[in-house]
Design a protein around this motif. Sequence first.
Motif, PDB file in Angstrom:
ATOM      1  N   VAL A  36       0.844  -1.202   0.000  1.00 21.30           N
ATOM      2  CA  VAL A  36       0.000   0.000   0.000  1.00 21.30           C
ATOM      3  C   VAL A  36       0.874   1.246   0.000  1.00 21.30           C
ATOM      4  CG1 VAL A  36      -1.639   1.332   1.378  1.00 21.30           C
ATOM      5  CG2 VAL A  36      -1.991  -1.105   1.071  1.00 21.30           C
ATOM      6  N   ALA A  37       1.887   1.269   0.862  1.00 23.38           N
ATOM      7  CA  ALA A  37       2.787   2.419   0.940  1.00 23.38           C
ATOM      8  C   ALA A  37       3.553   2.606  -0.368  1.00 23.38           C
ATOM      9  CB  ALA A  37       3.756   2.251   2.102  1.00 23.38           C
ATOM     10  N   ARG A  78      -2.223  -0.275 -13.948  1.00 29.96           N
ATOM     11  CA  ARG A  78      -3.395  -0.075 -13.088  1.00 29.96           C
ATOM     12  C   ARG A  78      -3.725   1.398 -12.883  1.00 29.96           C
ATOM     13  NH1 ARG A  78      -4.171  -4.218  -9.081  1.00 29.96           N
ATOM     14  NH2 ARG A  78      -2.984  -6.044  -9.589  1.00 29.96           N
ATOM     15  N   ALA A  79      -2.952   2.306 -13.469  1.00 31.27           N
ATOM     16  CA  ALA A  79      -3.064   3.735 -13.167  1.00 31.27           C
ATOM     17  C   ALA A  79      -3.976   4.461 -14.149  1.00 31.27           C
ATOM     18  CB  ALA A  79      -1.684   4.378 -13.200  1.00 31.27           C
ATOM     19  N   THR A  95      -3.750  14.474 -11.625  1.00 26.23           N
ATOM     20  CA  THR A  95      -4.157  13.520 -10.596  1.00 26.23           C
ATOM     21  C   THR A  95      -3.893  12.107 -11.101  1.00 26.23           C
ATOM     22  OG1 THR A  95      -5.865  15.025  -9.823  1.00 26.23           O
ATOM     23  CG2 THR A  95      -6.076  12.725  -9.172  1.00 26.23           C
ATOM     24  N   VAL A  96      -3.276  11.301 -10.249  1.00 28.40           N
ATOM     25  CA  VAL A  96      -2.983   9.903 -10.585  1.00 28.40           C
ATOM     26  C   VAL A  96      -3.702   9.015  -9.573  1.00 28.40           C
ATOM     27  CG1 VAL A  96      -1.186   8.149 -10.800  1.00 28.40           C
ATOM     28  CG2 VAL A  96      -0.739  10.486 -11.559  1.00 28.40           C
ATOM     29  N   ARG A  97      -4.434   8.037 -10.094  1.00 31.06           N
ATOM     30  CA  ARG A  97      -5.110   7.043  -9.256  1.00 31.06           C
ATOM     31  C   ARG A  97      -4.580   5.667  -9.650  1.00 31.06           C
ATOM     32  NH1 ARG A  97      -9.000  10.609 -10.679  1.00 31.06           N
ATOM     33  NH2 ARG A  97     -10.088  11.667  -8.988  1.00 31.06           N
ATOM     34  N   VAL A  98      -4.158   4.904  -8.627  1.00 29.23           N
ATOM     35  CA  VAL A  98      -3.607   3.573  -8.880  1.00 29.23           C
ATOM     36  C   VAL A  98      -4.329   2.582  -7.988  1.00 29.23           C
ATOM     37  CG1 VAL A  98      -1.532   2.145  -8.895  1.00 29.23           C
ATOM     38  CG2 VAL A  98      -1.345   4.588  -9.339  1.00 29.23           C
ATOM     39  N   LYS A  99      -4.845   1.508  -8.568  1.00 28.26           N
ATOM     40  CA  LYS A  99      -5.487   0.433  -7.804  1.00 28.26           C
ATOM     41  C   LYS A  99      -4.427  -0.313  -7.016  1.00 28.26           C
ATOM     42  CE  LYS A  99      -8.850  -2.640  -7.017  1.00 28.26           C
ATOM     43  NZ  LYS A  99      -8.995  -2.690  -5.597  1.00 28.26           N
ATOM     44  N   VAL A 100      -4.645  -0.426  -5.708  1.00 28.75           N
ATOM     45  CA  VAL A 100      -3.693  -1.115  -4.841  1.00 28.75           C
ATOM     46  C   VAL A 100      -3.863  -2.628  -5.017  1.00 28.75           C
ATOM     47  CG1 VAL A 100      -2.986  -1.517  -2.455  1.00 28.75           C
ATOM     48  CG2 VAL A 100      -3.733   0.767  -3.166  1.00 28.75           C
ATOM     49  N   GLY A 110      -8.617  -0.265  -2.025  1.00 27.90           N
ATOM     50  CA  GLY A 110      -9.119   0.647  -3.056  1.00 27.90           C
ATOM     51  C   GLY A 110      -8.005   1.220  -3.906  1.00 27.90           C
ATOM     52  N   GLU A 111      -7.998   2.550  -4.028  1.00 26.75           N
ATOM     53  CA  GLU A 111      -7.025   3.224  -4.882  1.00 26.75           C
ATOM     54  C   GLU A 111      -6.169   4.186  -4.073  1.00 26.75           C
ATOM     55  OE1 GLU A 111      -9.470   5.243  -7.739  1.00 26.75           O
ATOM     56  OE2 GLU A 111      -9.330   3.575  -9.144  1.00 26.75           O
ATOM     57  N   ALA A 112      -4.936   4.343  -4.518  1.00 25.45           N
ATOM     58  CA  ALA A 112      -4.067   5.397  -3.992  1.00 25.45           C
ATOM     59  C   ALA A 112      -4.193   6.569  -4.953  1.00 25.45           C
ATOM     60  CB  ALA A 112      -2.629   4.917  -3.921  1.00 25.45           C
TER      61      ALA A 112
END
Length: 121
Positions: A36-37, A78-79, A95-100, A110-112
């Motif tokens: 996750v980190a 995944r981004a 904005t960047v969203r990545v599925k964990v 969820g997403e980071a």
Amino acid sequence: MRRRARDDRGQSAVEYAGVVALLLFVALAAIQLGLVAYTAQQAGTASRAAARVASQKDGAGRYEESGRAAMSDWLADRASITEGPGGSSDEVRVTVRVKVPALLPVFDFGEAERSTTMPLD
């Protein structure tokens, strides 16, 4: 006395199996938290790289490619990378969203999501 010793046979093996299963679960949970980190860190790196390119005059269409290149390949797939206006008219925000990724099905983080704002060039 002899009968009692016979009834206790295998008890330590059962206890050992229970402890090993518990330790394995704790180890996988620790690895999941590290994942996750790492995913959050990669999202931040990608948003900064993409915002840097998007803020340049000739970089408007290349920001997504730059953001994906700054990430690990297995997370870049995944981004989702989006560009939008910043707080003022002379800024850009990426904005960047990545599925964990999940190691065990009981974990769902969820997403980071990370965003970066840069002044336009």
